[in-house]
Every structure is written in structure tokens, then in C-alpha cells.
Scaffold this motif. Structure first.
Motif: not given
Length: 451
Positions: A309, A313, A322, A395
Motif C-alpha cells: 500500500i 500510494l 485519490v 483508499v
């Protein structure tokens, strides 16, 4: 002496007939959202367990017939085949809303259509600017359409959790916006994510599509006849190089929603039957309860343990997704609605405040089903960047849901009181008095489920 024109109300309560239809649709989508959530969580747990290889083997298991371009993995069957059912229902919804629903007049349709368009364009712009600023490169820009879609099932599941007393006009707006949003998304898929075009196969697809349209327009609804025609249309569209889910939308759009003066003797339904409503009633549970959750199960199984993760990101694509889903959707939907209220005769309905619209706009940042699909088309199923995109979608969707819940919970108590008052039916005619107090509402009958 001239009569001053009354301002249009944004998110006003829809008619009783439309409210009944929307309520049934939302109930199915909310249950479907809960099943979708379970499927996604199960896939994430399995993909991050010691048995992750078994999950990958199941997802990549090939089933099909190669000469028809149907030698596909189970994951591809879910994305190309099962999602066609989802988009068929979306096509039915869209046609019904704009021909016989509350959005048949341009004035009512303008706000959700403009909000949906802005909710696609602004996130795409946010994504592009973010990727360029982060030095993502031209390949990363292929994912510009990932944050443009809203997952109505997840969004409605969140609404069910945080409170069921939001005004029906607001809920109807969310459903309509998501349907238009899906149509724009599938158009983007057809235009921008088609690797190669086989024109003969596409032209051949018009034959079963035309036969399907011929039969349903004449109210000849025989499953064992229509199903092979739908499958033939889907197969040929898939073979043409255009994503097969486009076939679902096309099939949905040819289904009639208006009554006919007469029907042929061979028709299996009456002239007054709403064929679209009938097919939607049968297929919506299949779409929300099976097709979309199965796709989510095969699409959301990404490995996040072992630093996955954190690595994802840091990818400019993930950062762009995001930001675009959380902020881009908020700015697009809220901003376009504010502009409509500021520069036109439209005014916010008396039951609402702008905090409701902020919460709704945040809720549209829940992108899942179509976002995951576009990610696979942009970067290739199973690729590292596709995995990063999937993690970012998950997310961002969770973050948007949390923020929307925080905003909307503060208004839930107020709307609960309004809701209780609206349920009063002092004249016992089967229609709540709140729906009879508005001009132009048909007071001659009670609940009507024919659409």
C-alpha cells in the motif's frame, strides 16, 4: 399585468409515482452495496492470505471458445460479461428517467446532467494536473478516466448506514447523477479504450441488436428468444474490439418505456406495459446482488501486505486518483450545482441546506465498479500500475465515504423530523399529503408502480 415566474427548486421532492420507483431501486441497490462490500473485503483478505496463489489461479482460470474471441479468464468474464448486465440496467434506467420519469423535462434534467458532466470533467482534470505535477509521464495519463465514475451501490450502502432520512429529491438526484455518470463512463470506454476496431464484426452486431429491438418494441418478450439475441450482440461487440459492456447499454436503450396505441396479435405483453420497468424489475437484483459483486470479487483482490500500500500510494497515478475522487468530485458536483443556483432561476429546496449538497458531492467520490474496470483497461489486468490504481480507488472511496458520513450525520436528525411530518396522510387516499401540496401533482390515484 404579468405573473412573476416562480423559481425552479433544486432537489425538490419528486412526484409520488417517481418516489415509489426510486425507493424500490434504492432498496435493491443498497442491499447490493452491502453484498458488494462483502465481496470486496473477501477478495482483499484472500489476496493477502497465505492462500493468495489460489485466488490468483481462480481469477486467471481460462474458460471459453477462442474462435469467437471468448477464451477469457474468469476475471475477464466478470468484467466483460457480468458488467454488461449492470450496464443494461443502467441503459433502462437512463431511458426511463428521460422519457417518462421526473427528468423528461429539460429544466428538471439540467441539474443532474450538468452535475454528472462536471463530476466527470473536473476529476479528470485534477488527475491529469496531479500526474503531470508528480512527473508521472504519458503512460500514467492513460488512467485519466479512472476517477470519473460514481459507484451508486456503494454510495447508497453508505447512506443506509448513516441514516435513511435524506430527502427523496436528494436521493433521486444521486441515483440519476450516477446513471448519467455511468453512461458518460461507458462512452469514454468505447471511444478512448478501444485497442482495435473490427468493423465487420461491429456491423454484424447490428443484426441481432435490430432483431432484439424489433421484438421488444412489439412487446414480444420471450426469454428464450431475447437471450440468444442479446448474447449474440454482446459476442459480436466484444469481437469488434469495443468493450463488450457497450452492448449492454445499447440493448437497454432500445427497450420501450412508453405505451403503444396497439400491439401485434403475437405480443406477449399488453400495449400499456412498461417493458423497461418489467425487465429492470427482473434484472436489477441479478445485477446488484450477483453480477457487480462477482466482478468486485475478482477485481479488488490486490496484495497490500509487505509494503504494497505504501508503494502504491507513492505512484503518481494513485495520488491522482485519490485527489480526483475526493476533491475533484466535490468541486465538480458542488461547484456546478452552486453555479446553477447562482446564475439561473433555480433555488435550493426549502428542506435542504448547502451542507446536504456538500455531503452528497463527497459521496459521489465513492468510485469502485467502473473505476476498477477503467483501471484494468488503462494499464492491463494484473499489471503493477493496475494494482496501484485499485488500491488508490479503494483508499479514495473509503476516505470519501468517511467524509460524507461526517457531513451528512449532522443533518440526519433534522431530516428525520421532516420525514415524519411528510408521512402524514390525513385524507387516507394512499398518498402522503406532502406530495399533494405541490402544484402539478396528480392527486387522482395512489401509488403507481407502472412507471
Amino acid at each position: 399585468m404579468t405573473t412573476r415566474r416562480q423559481p425552479d427548486r433544486l432537489f425538490r421532492r419528486p412526484t409520488w409515482t417517481e418516489t415509489q420507483f426510486v425507493t424500490k431501486a434504492l432498496r435493491t441497490e443498497t442491499v447490493g452495496g452491502a453484498i458488494l462490500l462483502v465481496a470486496a473485503v473477501a477478495a482483499l483478505l484472500w489476496a493477502n492470505s497465505p492462500w493468495r496463489d489460489a485466488y490468483a489461479a481462480l481469477r486467471d482460470l481460462r474458460v471459453g471458445y477462442e474462435p469467437w474471441h471468448l477464451d477469457l479468464t474468469l476475471g475477464q468474464w466478470a468484467a466483460d460479461g457480468l458488467l454488461a448486465i449492470f450496464f443494461f440496467v443502467a441503459g433502462l434506467e437512463l431511458k426511463r428517467e428521460f422519457l417518462v420519469g421526473d427528468l423528461r423535462t429539460p429544466a428538471k434534467a439540467a441539474v443532474p446532467v450538468i452535475a454528472a458532466a462536471a463530476g466527470v470533467a473536473v476529476p479528470a482534470l485534477f488527475f491529469t494536473l496531479t500526474v503531470l505535477a508528480a512527473g508521472g509521464g504519458s503512460e500514467a495519463l492513460r488512467g485519466w478516466a479512472i476517477p470519473t465514475a460514481t459507484d451508486i451501490a456503494f454510495a447508497l450502502a453508505v447512506l443506509a448506514v448513516i441514516g435513511s432520512h435524506l430527502p427523496s429529491g436528494l436521493r433521486s438526484f444521486l441515483l440519476t447523477l450516477a446513471v448519467v455518470d455511468d453512461l458518460i463512463a461507458i462512452t469514454i470506454i468505447a471511444i478512448f479504450y478501444t485497442s482495435g476496431l473490427d468493423v465487420p464484426a461491429l456491423l454484424l452486431a447490428l443484426v441481432p441488436l435490430g432483431l432484439f429491438a424489433f421484438l421488444v418494441q412489439r412487446r414480444i418478450v420471450i426469454v428464450w428468444v431475447l437471450l440468444p439475441l442479446a448474447f449474440a450482440t454482446w459476442t459480436l461487440v466484444h469481437a469488434s474490439g469495443i468493450h463488450a459492456t457497450v452492448a449492454g447499454v445499447l440493448l437497454g436503450l432500445v427497450v420501450p418505456v412508453k405505451a403503444r396505441a396497439s400491439v401485434p396479435h403475437m405480443s406477449t405483453l399488453s400495449a400499456e406495459t412498461d417493458v423497461a420497468e418489467r425487465l429492470e424489475h427482473r434484472l436489477r437484483p441479478l445485477s446488484a446482488g450477483f453480477a457487480v459483486p462477482v466482478f468486485a470479487f475478482f477485481a479488488s483482490g490486490v496484495t497490500i501486505i509487505g509494503g504494497g500500500i505504501g508503494e502504491a500510494l507513492r505512484d503518481p497515478v494513485a495520488i491522482g486518483i485519490v485527489i480526483a475522487l475526493v476533491l475533484g468530485k466535490l468541486v465538480g458536483v458542488l461547484g456546478s450545482t452552486f453555479v446553477m443556483a447562482r446564475f439561473t432561476r433555480a433555488e435550493l429546496d426549502d428542506d435542504l441546506s448547502w451542507s446536504d449538497i456538500v455531503g452528497l458531492s463527497l459521496l459521489t467520490g465513492i468510485g469502485f465498479t467502473v473505476s476498477l474496470l477503467v483501471g484494468e483497461l488503462a494499464f492491463g489486468p494484473g499489471s503493477e500500475r493496475d494494482a496501484h490504481a485499485k488500491i488508490a480507488v479503494i483508499v479514495a472511496s473509503v476516505l470519501a465515504a468517511v467524509l460524507a458520513s461526517a457531513v451528512l450525520r449532522r443533518r440526519n436528525a433534522v431530516h428525520r423530523r421532516i420525514h415524519l411530518a411528510d408521512q402524514l396522510d390525513d385524507d387516507a387516499d394512499g398518498v402522503p399529503d406532502a406530495f399533494q401540496d405541490r402544484p402539478g401533482v396528480d392527486r387522482s390515484h395512489g401509488p403507481d408502480t407502472t412507471g
